[in-house]
Design an enzyme around this catalytic site. Structure first.
Site, short mmCIF file in Angstrom:
data_model
loop_
_atom_site.label_atom_id
_atom_site.label_comp_id
_atom_site.label_asym_id
_atom_site.label_seq_id
_atom_site.Cartn_x
_atom_site.Cartn_y
_atom_site.Cartn_z
N GLN A 130 4.12 14.95 0.36
CA GLN A 130 3.88 15.18 -1.05
C GLN A 130 2.17 15.70 -1.14
O GLN A 130 1.56 15.12 -0.82
CB GLN A 130 3.79 13.52 -1.91
CG GLN A 130 3.60 13.76 -3.14
CD GLN A 130 3.74 12.39 -3.75
OE1 GLN A 130 3.51 11.55 -3.16
NE2 GLN A 130 4.24 12.54 -5.11
N GLY A 131 2.11 17.00 -1.55
CA GLY A 131 0.73 17.50 -1.85
C GLY A 131 0.34 17.30 -3.06
O GLY A 131 0.19 18.30 -3.69
N TYR A 132 -0.23 16.16 -3.20
CA TYR A 132 -0.81 16.07 -4.80
C TYR A 132 -2.29 15.72 -4.75
O TYR A 132 -3.13 16.55 -5.01
CB TYR A 132 -0.02 14.70 -5.26
CG TYR A 132 1.21 14.98 -6.05
CD1 TYR A 132 2.09 16.12 -5.54
CD2 TYR A 132 1.65 14.23 -6.95
CE1 TYR A 132 3.06 16.22 -6.32
CE2 TYR A 132 2.81 14.30 -7.74
CZ TYR A 132 3.46 15.37 -7.26
OH TYR A 132 4.65 15.52 -8.07
N SER A 133 -2.73 14.42 -3.95
CA SER A 133 -4.15 14.54 -4.14
C SER A 133 -5.13 15.38 -3.31
O SER A 133 -4.71 15.85 -2.42
CB SER A 133 -4.47 12.90 -3.36
OG SER A 133 -3.61 11.86 -4.02
N GLU A 248 8.85 8.02 -8.23
CA GLU A 248 8.00 7.40 -7.16
C GLU A 248 7.58 5.88 -7.83
O GLU A 248 7.71 4.81 -7.23
CB GLU A 248 6.64 7.97 -6.97
CG GLU A 248 5.78 7.29 -5.95
CD GLU A 248 4.63 8.13 -5.34
OE1 GLU A 248 4.28 9.06 -6.24
OE2 GLU A 248 4.13 7.99 -4.56
N SER A 375 -3.43 5.58 -9.23
CA SER A 375 -4.42 4.23 -9.08
C SER A 375 -3.96 3.52 -10.15
O SER A 375 -3.49 3.85 -11.36
CB SER A 375 -5.72 4.81 -8.75
OG SER A 375 -6.24 5.37 -10.26
N GLU A 377 -6.36 2.43 -12.10
CA GLU A 377 -7.04 3.07 -13.37
C GLU A 377 -6.23 3.93 -14.08
O GLU A 377 -6.38 4.02 -15.38
CB GLU A 377 -8.45 3.62 -13.04
CG GLU A 377 -9.55 2.63 -12.31
CD GLU A 377 -9.35 2.11 -11.00
OE1 GLU A 377 -8.44 2.60 -10.29
OE2 GLU A 377 -9.79 1.09 -10.60
#
Length: 395
Positions: A130-133, A248, A375, A377
């Site tokens: 998964q190429g997210y962060s 997810e 996260s 938050e």
């Protein structure tokens, strides 16, 4: 919701149990409960086990039959995961492909894309990451800076991703990229499918305090993917990316409480053997953890009820992610209370070895769970703004 199996669900449960009883033997049974976060033990054997699941269509059971699935209902998916956990089967290796990308592909992909990718996921010939962060965006997808530029019949991708789980073992990456250079925030993003085996991609494993390195940095330098490997519309990838996050935070973790329950039971047994349960504070902590697992279970069932009735995930998915990640982090801390000073000692079978036991590994890895998959938050903002209707966070 009635938690009792219907006659059809009872037959399905019996079929799952029977299959696991026959096939979960030998080297596969020896890996019972192993694998998963911070534990890459028996990788090759787990891949072979996964192929067996795929061969008999237990991988992708929710998919339509035309794509090799069983068209299983939400309740049947939960039953399968329950029986899988009860059987102490090895941790799955294709979570990102089967659990996150495949349902997104089924929702937004073309027929050609589904026919191209789903069979390879089921046969375990292709694993996904998964190429997210990103380093300067963290979990805030609206700030991703990795660029995608169309060059003829291909997208050219430049940028960097981080915390890319299992990138070093994956053949493909579903990647959020900024394809409108003038855009800001969640506008102008596209969801590209990028082959990992090419000169323009460098994967650097990040060694963690658990001693493992399943997280990675991924560098894209003029990496390429075909124009057709776009999921959804150009510059409209935000809703596709959000769908993946929904899977997810939702259905993919519905049965996670079973694994947590097993982990808690193991901790209770350790506490009893060490005499730690004679301490009132530890007894109270273990009882509180047990109550937490039950809360997790019933919130999961509430989520399932909403899915069955409405077909979409409700706010329970964000509540669930926030709750289980904090619960598990606390359980890790309580495990260290039970172990006392022994929790700081690492047993070594040979000089230089870094071998954590299950409780130590869980304690260390659980620190990451309040960060990945959105996260705490981010989850609090979602719950506050979208569920409770509170004012948006000042930016």
């Amino acid at each position: 919701m009635d938690f009792t199996d219907t006659p059809d669900e009872a037959r399905f449960r019996a079929e799952v149990r029977s299959w696991l009883a026959v096939h979960l033997s030998g080297e596969f049974a020896e890996l019972g409960g192993r694998g998963g976060p911070a534990d890459e033990s028996g990788w090759d054997t787990r891949v072979e086990w996964e192929k067996l699941l795929g061969r008999d269509r237990w991988l992708g059971i929710s998919w339509p039959e035309e794509y090799g699935g069983r068209n299983a209902s939400f309740a049947e998916q939960v039953i399968f995961n329950e029986e899988y956990a009860k059987a102490d089967a090895p941790a799955r290796v294709s979570f990102f492909g089967e659990g996150l990308f495949a349902p997104t592909l089924l929702a937004y992909g073309t027929d050609e894309q589904k026919r191209r990718f789903l069979p390879k996921i089921q046969s375990v010939e292709e694993l996904w990451c998964q190429g997210y962060s990103e380093p300067n965006a963290g979990s805030d997808l609206a700030n991703v800076a990795t660029r995608g530029v169309l060059d003829g019949d291909q997208w050219v991708v430049n940028g960097q991703k981080v915390w890319t789980t299992l990138a070093h073992r994956s053949q493909w990456c579903f990647c959020v990229t900024r394809t409108d250079p003038e855009s800001h925030g969640h506008h102008g993003l596209s969801y590209l499918l990028i082959p990992m085996d090419q000169p323009g991609i460098e994967v650097r494993p990040l060694k963690q305090m658990t001693g493992t390195a399943e997280f990675n940095e991924v560098f894209f330098t003029d990496a390429r993917t075909d124009k057709a490997n776009l999921l959804g519309e150009v510059n409209d990838g935000w809703k596709v990316a959000m769908a993946t996050l929904g899977f997810e935070r939702g259905t993919a973790f519905l049965s996670q409480q079973l694994a947590f329950q097993r982990e808690l039971q193991e901790l209770i047994e350790v506490a009893q053997k060490r005499g730690a349960t004679a301490e009132p504070v530890i007894r109270q902590e273990l009882a509180d953890s047990y109550i937490g697992v039950q809360i997790m279970k019933y919130n999961g069932m509430r989520m399932l009820t909403g899915l069955v009735k409405k077909g979409v995930l409700g706010p329970e998915s964000s509540i669930g992610k926030l709750y289980w990640s904090n619960w598990h982090r606390t359980l890790g801390e309580r495990a260290m209370h039970v172990l006392g000073a022994d929790g700081a000692i690492i047993e070594k079978s040979e000089p230089g070895a870094y071998e954590l036991d299950e409780l130590q590994r869980s304690f260390m890895f659980s620190r990451s769970e309040t960060i990945y998959a959105g996260s705490s938050e981010i989850q609090r903002n979602i719950i506050g703004e979208r569920v409770l209707g509170l004012p948006r966070e000042p930016k």
